[in-house]
Write an enzyme that holds these catalytic residues in place. Structure first.
Site, PDB file in Angstrom:
ATOM      1  N   HIS A 106      74.706   2.348  84.271  1.00  0.00           N
ATOM      2  CA  HIS A 106      75.037   3.647  84.681  1.00  0.00           C
ATOM      3  C   HIS A 106      76.479   3.796  84.353  1.00  0.00           C
ATOM      4  CE1 HIS A 106      74.750   7.496  86.736  1.00  0.00           C
ATOM      5  NE2 HIS A 106      75.841   7.250  87.447  1.00  0.00           N
ATOM      6  N   TYR A 165      76.406  17.208  94.552  1.00  0.00           N
ATOM      7  CA  TYR A 165      75.884  16.188  95.052  1.00  0.00           C
ATOM      8  C   TYR A 165      75.228  16.603  96.472  1.00  0.00           C
ATOM      9  CZ  TYR A 165      77.486  12.428  91.859  1.00  0.00           C
ATOM     10  OH  TYR A 165      77.904  11.616  90.783  1.00  0.00           O
TER      11      TYR A 165
END
Length: 628
Positions: free
Chosen positions: A398, A212
């Site tokens: 998601h 990330y």
């Protein structure tokens, strides 16, 4: 083979695809309002549209003079697929075969020919096929078409089908996920619409499966309020599978702008402290999605005194093959206007609070997780902010690799309303916002449940809630208006009652490490709860019993505001609502089904060849007048 007097001409046809669309219009057929390119070279184009009476129509334009294959697959492969194979033979005879494949991928002709050939066109380079079928044919060999994701498979060959059948297509094949009944809206905006970009600049993607990466950006300096009306992904070419999702977070109004000069790995001990104050989702994009256009009455506010001056862009890089030397410059492009819409948009994150407390046992063909946007949280936030409710117009569902289906259920005073959004065939590589057919109002007294169905049959250890694609999430991002001070409305099952299932009695307190350490019983002494759960001997039966337990235990509520503040309900322990398991409505079969041959009196067969060529000439003249 379906009988049809489809129109065929092997000479070069002007405005090939336009002529085909005009041909549909001349025959009173519904317009094909949606389209996609299925291959990277642009050789296989598909258009589609829903027709009255529960039917759907397709138009294929393919760069070949041989056969064309098009199918609907349960998983993107050939096995157990519903497909058609069609084309135009050398003698000008059109053909379209309704086929299916068995588990061994053997192609067989369907005894019931439910696909109807409307017409076929062919010039010196391309073949066009137009056909239609019922959304639900009630044929076990045909796939029921719903608003869920559909894995479309395609193939073509330079030769037509011969007496021995279709030749192997070789590399001329592929797959693509689409939503046939709820595709992304492609509303156009003026080419002169101003925009700005948030993009990384040659970020070195680490040599690991999940990263990330965070980069802070300053919003444009505007002297008055504007609205963002469209957002598009800017994915570096060749990195379509590397960039898994992009989130924009609002940041605090005041910060040291030196953090704008560089990016850093997110959730890392050495990342800038300023990143910690960027928690509210401003916009979300996920892999496979295209640009998002806001409805005409809604926009994302920027430039006003209370709007964010800084945003944090988080890009999730998925690199399971551990490629080295990758440099990425992907990001987002945001279009904005000074012409304000009526409402300011907001994003509400609902579902399961991302945490190690979210656990899924190995070897499970089906495991259900529930994330609660509780009545208590919505009641407090809405009564303080908007007692008349908020209006949801789009939803992004998601999950990660183990996710198979997701739905967001909506309840009012204990009674279940129409499902807010669902995807019964979730594809990890295709996640985009679903526009709701009708806006839905969320009121005080409502509650939402995000349900995720997982499959961990191939896994030998626990799956945990977390950031990696091998970890899991269960989230639904609600696009709504008017914007209120509610950023997250989530829950997580209480951990100690989950651990009691495997026999855990006590843990070491105070908790000094994470994951925390178990004290008793002896067999788990000094193990973290993660190690203990993986030590337990899981079976399908035990996994099912654990699932039943998890759905009944109290949940910790997450009910947070913008700017890292919280509503008073945050952190409270509440019992999950007692609701019935979701029951999917059985699809209704049409009262009449298409026979395997079409009557010669069918109005779709009485189209004049002379009229067809008149249309071609008219189309060519129109094109010349407009563009030459």
């Amino acid at each position: 083979m379906l009988a049809s007097t489809a129109l065929v001409e092997r000479r070069a046809l002007p405005l090939f695809c336009l002529t085909a669309l005009l041909l549909r219009a001349s025959r009173g057929l519904a317009p094909l309002g949606h389209g996609a390119t299925l291959d990277a070279q642009g050789r296989f184009q598909v258009r589609w549209g829903r027709e009255p009476g529960g039917r759907i129509a397709f138009l294929l334009e393919v760069q070949t003079l041989g056969y064309v294959g098009f199918g609907l697959s349960p998983n993107g492969g050939m096995a157990s697929s519903d497909m058609v194979i069609g084309g135009v033979k050398e003698d000008g005879q059109p053909y379209l075969q309704d086929c299916y494949t068995d588990r061994n991928r053997d192609v067989k002709q369907d005894p019931r020919q439910d696909y109807r050939l409307e017409y076929a066109l062919q010039n010196s380079t391309h073949t066009v096929l137009a056909f239609s079928r019922d959304l639900n044919t009630c044929d076990p060999n045909d796939k029921v078409i719903t608003e869920s994701t559909v894995r479309v498979i395609w193939a073509f060959h330079s030769d037509d089908i011969g007496a021995e059948g279709a030749k192997y297509h070789g590399s001329n094949r592929g797959r693509k996920s689409l939503r046939l009944l709820n595709p992304v809206k492609r509303n156009t905006i003026s080419p002169s619409t101003p925009y700005f970009n948030f993009t990384n600049n040659d970020v070195p993607v680490p040599y690991k499966d999940t990263t990330y990466w965070c980069q802070m950006f300053k919003m444009p300096m505007l002297h008055k309020k504007h609205h963002i009306i469209k957002v598009e992904p800017l994915i570096q070419q060749g990195h379509e599978n590397l960039v898994h999702h992009i989130l924009l977070y609002e940041c605090g109004q005041s910060l040291n702008e030196t953090v704008l000069d560089y990016g850093h790995e997110c959730y890392h001990p050495n990342m800038p402290d300023a990143f910690l104050y960027c928690e509210t989702v401003f916009f979300a994009w996920a892999i496979g999605g295209e640009g998002f256009t806001y409805p005409p009455h809604v926009g994302l506010s920027i430039g006003a005194p209370t709007d964010p001056k800084y945003v944090l862009m988080e890009i999730h890089y998925d690199n399971p093959s551990f490629q080295e030397g990758l440099m990425d410059s992907s990001g987002l492009q945001l279009f904005y206007t000074p012409h304000l819409r009526r409402y300011d948009a907001g994003v509400l994150e609902t579902g399961v609070w991302v945490s190690l407390h979210h656990m899924i046992p190995p070897g499970m063909p089906s495991f259900l997780s529930e994330g609660h946007c509780t009545r208590e949280c919505l009641e407090e936030a809405l009564n303080n902010e908007k007692p008349n409710g908020i209006h949801v117009f789009a939803v992004l569902l998601h999950a990660h690799l183990a996710g198979e289906s997701i739905k967001t259920r909506h309840f009012r005073n204990g009674e279940e309303l129409q499902t807010l959004a669902y995807d019964s065939e979730f594809d990890f590589n295709f996640q985009e916002f679903q526009y709701l057919h009708e806006e839905r109002t969320i009121l005080p007294g409502d509650n939402l449940i995000t349900e995720c169905q997982y499959n961990t049959k191939s896994r030998t250890t626990m799956t945990w809630g977390g950031l990696s694609t091998r970890d899991e999430m269960c989230l639904s991002y609600l696009m709504y208006y008017p914007r209120i001070n509610l950023a997250r409305c989530e829950s997580i099952p209480e951990i100690t009652e989950q651990l009691q299932f495997i026999g855990v009695k006590t843990i070491y307190k105070p908790i000094m490490t994470w994951p925390f350490i178990i004290k008793s019983p002896k067999r788990y002494n000094n193990l973290t709860f993660v190690e203990a759960m993986n030590t337990f001997q899981w079976s399908k039966k035990r996994g099912m019993s654990f699932n039943e337990r998890v759905l009944r235990v109290p949940v910790n509520v997450r009910c947070s505001k913008h700017e890292s503040e919280e509503w008073s309900i945050q952190g409270m322990l509440v019992s999950p609502p007692d609701v019935k398991p979701y029951e999917q409505e059985a699809p209704v079969c049409p009262s009449t089904t298409l026979s395997s041959s079409v009557s010669s009196s069918s109005p779709r067969q009485n189209f004049s060849v002379d009229l067809f060529f008149a249309m071609c000439i008219a189309a060519a003249i129109t094109w010349k007048n407009l563009f030459l």
